[in-house]
Design a protein around this motif. Structure first.
Motif, PDB file in Angstrom:
ATOM      1  N   GLY A 180       0.778  -1.231   0.000  1.00 40.13           N
ATOM      2  CA  GLY A 180       0.000   0.000   0.000  1.00 40.13           C
ATOM      3  C   GLY A 180       0.806   1.275   0.000  1.00 40.13           C
ATOM      4  O   GLY A 180       0.231   2.365   0.018  1.00 40.13           O
ATOM      5  N   PHE A 181       2.140   1.189  -0.005  1.00 42.78           N
ATOM      6  CA  PHE A 181       2.963   2.392  -0.054  1.00 42.78           C
ATOM      7  C   PHE A 181       3.044   2.925  -1.487  1.00 42.78           C
ATOM      8  O   PHE A 181       2.998   2.144  -2.449  1.00 42.78           O
ATOM      9  CB  PHE A 181       4.388   2.103   0.453  1.00 42.78           C
ATOM     10  N   LYS A 182       3.172   4.257  -1.606  1.00 42.09           N
ATOM     11  CA  LYS A 182       3.453   4.836  -2.905  1.00 42.09           C
ATOM     12  C   LYS A 182       4.865   4.443  -3.348  1.00 42.09           C
ATOM     13  O   LYS A 182       5.745   4.199  -2.527  1.00 42.09           O
ATOM     14  CB  LYS A 182       3.326   6.362  -2.861  1.00 42.09           C
ATOM     15  N   GLU A 183       5.046   4.401  -4.666  1.00 41.26           N
ATOM     16  CA  GLU A 183       6.335   3.972  -5.191  1.00 41.26           C
ATOM     17  C   GLU A 183       7.468   4.877  -4.724  1.00 41.26           C
ATOM     18  O   GLU A 183       8.540   4.398  -4.313  1.00 41.26           O
ATOM     19  CB  GLU A 183       6.286   3.941  -6.721  1.00 41.26           C
ATOM     20  N   ALA A 184       7.240   6.199  -4.781  1.00 39.49           N
ATOM     21  CA  ALA A 184       8.300   7.128  -4.380  1.00 39.49           C
ATOM     22  C   ALA A 184       8.650   6.949  -2.901  1.00 39.49           C
ATOM     23  O   ALA A 184       9.831   6.969  -2.517  1.00 39.49           O
ATOM     24  CB  ALA A 184       7.865   8.565  -4.659  1.00 39.49           C
ATOM     25  N   LYS A 185       7.619   6.761  -2.067  1.00 38.06           N
ATOM     26  CA  LYS A 185       7.877   6.595  -0.640  1.00 38.06           C
ATOM     27  C   LYS A 185       8.570   5.260  -0.360  1.00 38.06           C
ATOM     28  O   LYS A 185       9.458   5.170   0.493  1.00 38.06           O
ATOM     29  CB  LYS A 185       6.573   6.684   0.133  1.00 38.06           C
ATOM     30  N   ALA A 186       8.166   4.211  -1.085  1.00 39.57           N
ATOM     31  CA  ALA A 186       8.814   2.911  -0.909  1.00 39.57           C
ATOM     32  C   ALA A 186      10.293   2.991  -1.288  1.00 39.57           C
ATOM     33  O   ALA A 186      11.151   2.425  -0.598  1.00 39.57           O
ATOM     34  CB  ALA A 186       8.096   1.860  -1.758  1.00 39.57           C
ATOM     35  N   GLU A 187      10.597   3.694  -2.364  1.00 41.70           N
ATOM     36  CA  GLU A 187      11.996   3.834  -2.773  1.00 41.70           C
ATOM     37  C   GLU A 187      12.803   4.586  -1.719  1.00 41.70           C
ATOM     38  O   GLU A 187      13.945   4.217  -1.410  1.00 41.70           O
ATOM     39  CB  GLU A 187      12.065   4.550  -4.118  1.00 41.70           C
ATOM     40  N   ARG A 188      12.233   5.635  -1.138  1.00 37.62           N
ATOM     41  CA  ARG A 188      12.956   6.404  -0.123  1.00 37.62           C
ATOM     42  C   ARG A 188      13.207   5.557   1.127  1.00 37.62           C
ATOM     43  O   ARG A 188      14.289   5.631   1.728  1.00 37.62           O
ATOM     44  CB  ARG A 188      12.170   7.667   0.245  1.00 37.62           C
ATOM     45  N   MET A 189      12.195   4.776   1.526  1.00 35.90           N
ATOM     46  CA  MET A 189      12.362   3.953   2.723  1.00 35.90           C
ATOM     47  C   MET A 189      13.448   2.902   2.519  1.00 35.90           C
ATOM     48  O   MET A 189      14.301   2.689   3.388  1.00 35.90           O
ATOM     49  CB  MET A 189      11.032   3.280   3.078  1.00 35.90           C
ATOM     50  N   VAL A 190      13.412   2.224   1.365  1.00 32.83           N
ATOM     51  CA  VAL A 190      14.423   1.202   1.092  1.00 32.83           C
ATOM     52  C   VAL A 190      15.804   1.835   1.021  1.00 32.83           C
ATOM     53  O   VAL A 190      16.786   1.300   1.553  1.00 32.83           O
ATOM     54  CB  VAL A 190      14.079   0.457  -0.212  1.00 32.83           C
ATOM     55  N   LYS A 191      15.892   2.992   0.397  1.00 28.56           N
ATOM     56  CA  LYS A 191      17.184   3.668   0.282  1.00 28.56           C
ATOM     57  C   LYS A 191      17.717   4.067   1.667  1.00 28.56           C
ATOM     58  O   LYS A 191      18.921   3.940   1.949  1.00 28.56           O
ATOM     59  CB  LYS A 191      17.053   4.904  -0.602  1.00 28.56           C
ATOM     60  N   SER A 192      16.829   4.523   2.537  1.00 26.38           N
ATOM     61  CA  SER A 192      17.276   4.909   3.880  1.00 26.38           C
ATOM     62  C   SER A 192      17.747   3.699   4.678  1.00 26.38           C
ATOM     63  O   SER A 192      18.713   3.776   5.445  1.00 26.38           O
ATOM     64  CB  SER A 192      16.147   5.633   4.623  1.00 26.38           C
ATOM     65  N   ILE A 193      17.060   2.554   4.504  1.00 30.63           N
ATOM     66  CA  ILE A 193      17.477   1.336   5.209  1.00 30.63           C
ATOM     67  C   ILE A 193      18.845   0.877   4.709  1.00 30.63           C
ATOM     68  O   ILE A 193      19.718   0.500   5.489  1.00 30.63           O
ATOM     69  CB  ILE A 193      16.424   0.221   5.023  1.00 30.63           C
TER      70      ILE A 193
END
Length: 460
Positions: free
Chosen positions: A424-437
């Motif tokens: 359910g996450f937006k693509e842009a937000k999912a990319e930012r979260m993965v990048k931060s991890i």
């Protein structure tokens, strides 16, 4: 099919045939000739929609009942219906509970990152942004709302030229031309309005981009609001009349003349409402037929049930579900489900608000200060959830699971992003979260012998 009120306006074209007017497209390109800045599609303006050089409002409710009020009629409608106003405010608060974050158009570009950083510094200096956000979301009720921009000056911190004074303007003070050009109604020009200087106002529209006035969601619930208002008056009148004992007095035929008048005056002093009838019996009798309704609480009950039914329809239109606001008596799970359904209406509105900020405010700053830079580098506005409570249980679980798998190198970054999107996450937000991890994993790793310690990009 033309609307019933289409014949009320005078057509621009002399013939009776409805000939559409084609408006030329507008296309702009960036200086590098590689990026298309804006392409306006060819629009069609029906003749009956234009009167005296101004677009007429297509809303059938405002055409039939709005009269001199125009869009302000919907404002009066909310003022007279507290239940409707409460539902509207609840939806507005949910949308504006999300934070506004200015992000770079291209996160991989240092220039774009610096642009976004400067734009954030300017945005933090703005006053009354909560009021601006409120009126942007209110375009759902009026179809269109307007935000004025003034106070253009050079920011001493960033060196950028930007407007620092934002204020709301009542949307019913505007009219639009055939090409959506705005005109402000003034005391000297109440019917036609005066043109507006460029970069002085930006608009938020809801429901339709075919018309400059948008499309109000209150149009669909007008009939239910009308029913509610009128039946409420009937209910109050019913309670006033039948919510007290009403005597039915049977008076014998022998009671006549001044004696009867004195008897009736005495009854009027005791009861506001009463019924007196004649009877051949010599004895006077008194009964109270409505005592059963009073004892059972039936007075006004049918009207109240009717009002509740239509209030539920209004809530379902505004919030997506009928709210109980009750978490006791076994209804906790039901209310939580309804709150989640209502929360589903938040992301589309937040996305609309982001677009309005980007196109109406940030793009003007970018065009004035970075007009020689590609448009893809310009900063954009993007909403983020204000707190973790806004995430569903499934999203929180998916985020924790993906984070653990990334840290143990069990999944790739691409698959981790895909898992978050499916949660359910937006693509842009999912990319930012993965990048931060991934970045945090890199920073926390112990460097091997002879290897320089990792450094965060911001620190560099």
């Amino acid at each position: 099919m033309l609307p019933p009120s289409a014949s009320a306006a005078v057509p621009l074209i002399g013939s009776n045939e409805a000939k559409p007017i084609r408006v030329a497209p507008v296309t702009e390109t960036a200086p590098d000739k590689k990026v298309v800045i804006r392409t306006a599609a060819v629009s069609m303006v029906m003749p009956y929609a234009v009167y005296n050089g101004r677009l007429t409002h297509p809303d059938p409710v405002l055409r039939q009942f709005g009269g001199q009020y125009g869009m302000a009629y919907y404002r009066l409608m909310m003022q007279e219906n507290l239940g409707l106003s409460a539902d509207c405010s609840q939806w507005e608060d949910r949308v504006n509970a999300t934070d506004l974050i200015i992000r770079p158009g291209d996160p991989e570009s240092e220039m774009s990152v610096e642009m976004a950083r400067d734009a954030r510094r300017i945005h933090r200096q703005l006053q009354n942004t909560n009021i601006v956000n409120l009126w942007i979301t209110r375009c759902r009720w009026y179809g269109v709302t307007a935000i004025g921009k003034a106070g253009w000056k050079k920011d001493p911190e960033t060196g950028l030229l930007a407007p620092f004074d934002l204020y709301n303007i009542d949307p019913w003070r505007f009219k639009f031309g055939p090409n959506f050009e705005p005109f402000l109604l003034t005391d000297r020009s109440l019917s036609q309005g005066v043109p507006i200087s460029p970069r002085s106002v930006f608009f938020a529209r809801w429901g339709s981009s075919f018309t400059a006035y948008g499309e109000s969601d209150l149009r669909d619930i007008y009939l239910s609001c009308w029913y509610t208002q009128n039946v409420t008056e009937m209910m109050l009148h019913s309670i006033e009349v039948f919510g007290r004992p009403i005597p039915w007095i049977e008076v014998g035929d022998s009671l006549q003349g001044p004696e009867f008048d004195a008897f009736e005056d005495d009854i009027a002093l005791q009861y506001k409402y009463y019924v007196i009838t004649r009877t051949p019996n010599a004895k006077t009798s008194t009964t109270f037929p409505n005592m059963g309704a009073l004892a059972n609480g039936a007075v006004g009950r049918s009207e109240l049930e009717f009002i509740r039914y239509h209030a539920g329809l209004i809530s379902r239109k505004i919030l997506g579900t009928q709210q109980t606001q009750d978490k006791v008596g076994g209804s906790r799970a039901l209310e939580d489900t309804r709150m989640e359904i209502a929360g589903d209406k938040t992301p589309p509105a937040a996305e609309m608000r982001d677009k309005v900020w980007t196109e109406g405010y940030l793009n003007d700053i970018s065009a004035v200060n970075w007009g020689n830079q590609p448009r893809r580098l310009w900063p954009i506005m993007e909403s983020t959830v204000a707190d973790a409570d806004s995430l569903t249980a499934g999203q929180i679980d998916a985020l924790a699971r993906v984070g653990d798998q990334l840290r143990m190198n069990q999944v790739s970054e691409t698959w981790a992003i895909e898992m978050l999107i499916r949660s359910g996450f937006k693509e842009a937000k999912a990319e930012r979260m993965v990048k931060s991890i991934v970045d945090s994993k890199t920073l926390s790793r112990e460097p091997t012998k002879g290897e320089a310690p990792p450094v965060a990009k911001d620190a560099a």
